[in-house]
Design a protein around this motif. Sequence first.
Motif, mmCIF file in Angstrom:
data_model
loop_
_atom_site.group_PDB
_atom_site.id
_atom_site.type_symbol
_atom_site.label_atom_id
_atom_site.label_comp_id
_atom_site.label_asym_id
_atom_site.label_seq_id
_atom_site.Cartn_x
_atom_site.Cartn_y
_atom_site.Cartn_z
ATOM 1 N N ARG A 124 39.182 40.586 32.847
ATOM 2 C CA ARG A 124 40.543 40.793 33.458
ATOM 3 C C ARG A 124 39.743 39.792 34.718
ATOM 4 O O ARG A 124 38.770 39.828 35.194
ATOM 5 C CB ARG A 124 39.925 42.631 34.642
ATOM 6 C CG ARG A 124 41.049 43.509 33.420
ATOM 7 C CD ARG A 124 41.212 44.888 34.423
ATOM 8 N NE ARG A 124 41.417 46.319 33.796
ATOM 9 C CZ ARG A 124 40.835 47.600 33.739
ATOM 10 N NH1 ARG A 124 39.990 47.213 34.287
ATOM 11 N NH2 ARG A 124 41.561 47.746 33.068
ATOM 12 N N GLU A 149 49.007 34.219 44.576
ATOM 13 C CA GLU A 149 49.810 35.834 43.150
ATOM 14 C C GLU A 149 50.060 35.091 42.117
ATOM 15 O O GLU A 149 49.817 35.869 41.232
ATOM 16 C CB GLU A 149 50.047 36.923 43.831
ATOM 17 C CG GLU A 149 49.631 37.122 45.371
ATOM 18 C CD GLU A 149 50.447 38.112 45.740
ATOM 19 O OE1 GLU A 149 51.496 38.985 45.632
ATOM 20 O OE2 GLU A 149 49.485 39.648 47.219
ATOM 21 N N THR A 205 48.989 35.436 38.494
ATOM 22 C CA THR A 205 49.802 35.669 37.236
ATOM 23 C C THR A 205 50.512 34.755 36.481
ATOM 24 O O THR A 205 50.392 35.092 35.185
ATOM 25 C CB THR A 205 50.600 36.776 37.535
ATOM 26 O OG1 THR A 205 51.224 35.968 38.675
ATOM 27 C CG2 THR A 205 50.333 37.998 39.023
ATOM 28 N N GLN A 247 48.800 33.961 32.258
ATOM 29 C CA GLN A 247 49.877 34.512 30.828
ATOM 30 C C GLN A 247 49.483 33.868 29.581
ATOM 31 O O GLN A 247 49.469 32.745 29.539
ATOM 32 C CB GLN A 247 51.412 33.728 31.714
ATOM 33 C CG GLN A 247 52.718 35.142 31.019
ATOM 34 C CD GLN A 247 53.707 34.655 31.406
ATOM 35 O OE1 GLN A 247 53.970 33.710 32.339
ATOM 36 N NE2 GLN A 247 54.976 35.820 31.986
ATOM 37 N N GLN A 283 43.635 39.935 32.018
ATOM 38 C CA GLN A 283 45.003 40.687 32.952
ATOM 39 C C GLN A 283 44.386 40.467 34.421
ATOM 40 O O GLN A 283 43.158 40.748 34.202
ATOM 41 C CB GLN A 283 44.378 42.001 32.963
ATOM 42 C CG GLN A 283 45.363 42.863 33.860
ATOM 43 C CD GLN A 283 44.879 44.468 32.857
ATOM 44 O OE1 GLN A 283 43.937 44.761 33.203
ATOM 45 N NE2 GLN A 283 46.097 45.928 33.522
ATOM 46 N N PRO A 284 45.131 39.908 34.786
ATOM 47 C CA PRO A 284 45.208 39.543 36.638
ATOM 48 C C PRO A 284 45.397 40.765 37.200
ATOM 49 O O PRO A 284 45.977 41.776 37.228
ATOM 50 C CB PRO A 284 46.266 38.134 36.881
ATOM 51 C CG PRO A 284 47.984 39.047 35.600
ATOM 52 C CD PRO A 284 46.814 39.479 34.234
ATOM 53 N N VAL A 285 44.515 40.770 38.195
ATOM 54 C CA VAL A 285 44.384 42.250 39.243
ATOM 55 C C VAL A 285 44.854 41.001 40.337
ATOM 56 O O VAL A 285 43.996 40.608 41.094
ATOM 57 C CB VAL A 285 43.343 42.854 39.222
ATOM 58 C CG1 VAL A 285 43.530 43.841 39.728
ATOM 59 C CG2 VAL A 285 43.121 43.146 37.613
ATOM 60 N N HIS A 332 49.485 48.151 36.562
ATOM 61 C CA HIS A 332 50.231 47.164 36.857
ATOM 62 C C HIS A 332 49.065 45.462 37.044
ATOM 63 O O HIS A 332 47.714 45.967 37.046
ATOM 64 C CB HIS A 332 50.566 47.864 38.583
ATOM 65 C CG HIS A 332 51.460 49.092 38.720
ATOM 66 N ND1 HIS A 332 52.834 48.983 38.299
ATOM 67 C CD2 HIS A 332 50.421 50.133 38.388
ATOM 68 C CE1 HIS A 332 53.283 50.308 38.622
ATOM 69 N NE2 HIS A 332 52.433 51.071 38.740
ATOM 70 N N ASP A 333 49.486 45.011 37.707
ATOM 71 C CA ASP A 333 48.703 43.803 38.385
ATOM 72 C C ASP A 333 48.591 43.643 39.821
ATOM 73 O O ASP A 333 47.736 42.190 40.170
ATOM 74 C CB ASP A 333 49.335 42.407 37.343
ATOM 75 C CG ASP A 333 50.552 42.002 38.074
ATOM 76 O OD1 ASP A 333 50.868 42.471 39.026
ATOM 77 O OD2 ASP A 333 51.588 41.072 37.406
ATOM 78 N N THR A 334 49.025 44.108 40.481
ATOM 79 C CA THR A 334 49.242 44.389 41.644
ATOM 80 C C THR A 334 49.049 45.226 42.584
ATOM 81 O O THR A 334 49.310 46.855 42.039
ATOM 82 C CB THR A 334 50.326 43.299 42.768
ATOM 83 O OG1 THR A 334 50.461 42.437 41.508
ATOM 84 C CG2 THR A 334 50.318 43.379 44.360
#
Length: 231
Positions: free
Chosen positions: A31, A72, A76, A80, A85-87, A153-155
């Motif tokens: 992550r 943001e 993301t 990709q 995994q982006p958080v 989720h990513d956000t």
Amino acid sequence: MPGRTRSPFFRTETTGLLNALEAARTWGMRRFAVASSLGVYIGRSEAVWHEELALPAARLPHLIVAFKKTVEPLTTHGLQGSGVQPVVLRIGSIWGPLMDPQSPFNPIPPCISAALRDRQPQPLYADDGGDSCYAQDAGRAIALLMTAQTLRHDTYNVSSGRPFTDRELADAVQAIIPGLRLDLLPGRRHCPGDDPCLDITRLTDDTRYTPAFDIAGAVADHVAWRADNPR
């Protein structure tokens, strides 16, 4: 930066972010978290801000908030297809140990610092306030997001999720410091209505996070910490 170009700031910050994203891809990190801000919601009229709200094209108060709004999609989209995994952490107003006691960004540290030095804090309006998260809670929330087995989720909003008023702040400080009297001005400094807070339902659902500190507990902990630390 009045009278100065903002380009060097944005160039430096963007380069740093892109380098970090490249490192995450190269090292195969599980992550990658990036600090955004509650400021991305500026322009929304709701009293409670949640992650599903569309972000408006609004004039932002500071170049740091402007950059955080751009990180943001850069994060993301930059990750990709990488397996990382982006958080995106939409972090609220955080305060606590090591924060500048004269910070203009949060009224709590200056209020406590003035009270501890037996000085009268800047006037507070009884109904002002908002959602301020104690640093220990914020750190635990981020740690839970980074170590959770799965994230849906990513956000995520990161904050206390519950607003307080300056009246509650004054009560908490006066309860800890005997003989202190904080005079509050009536009402609010600016517009009527409620100060916004961040909805942390998504954070709680995915990590079981709940804040350990309300405003009274956070003030008590911070005053105890300040007993052995100048700031």
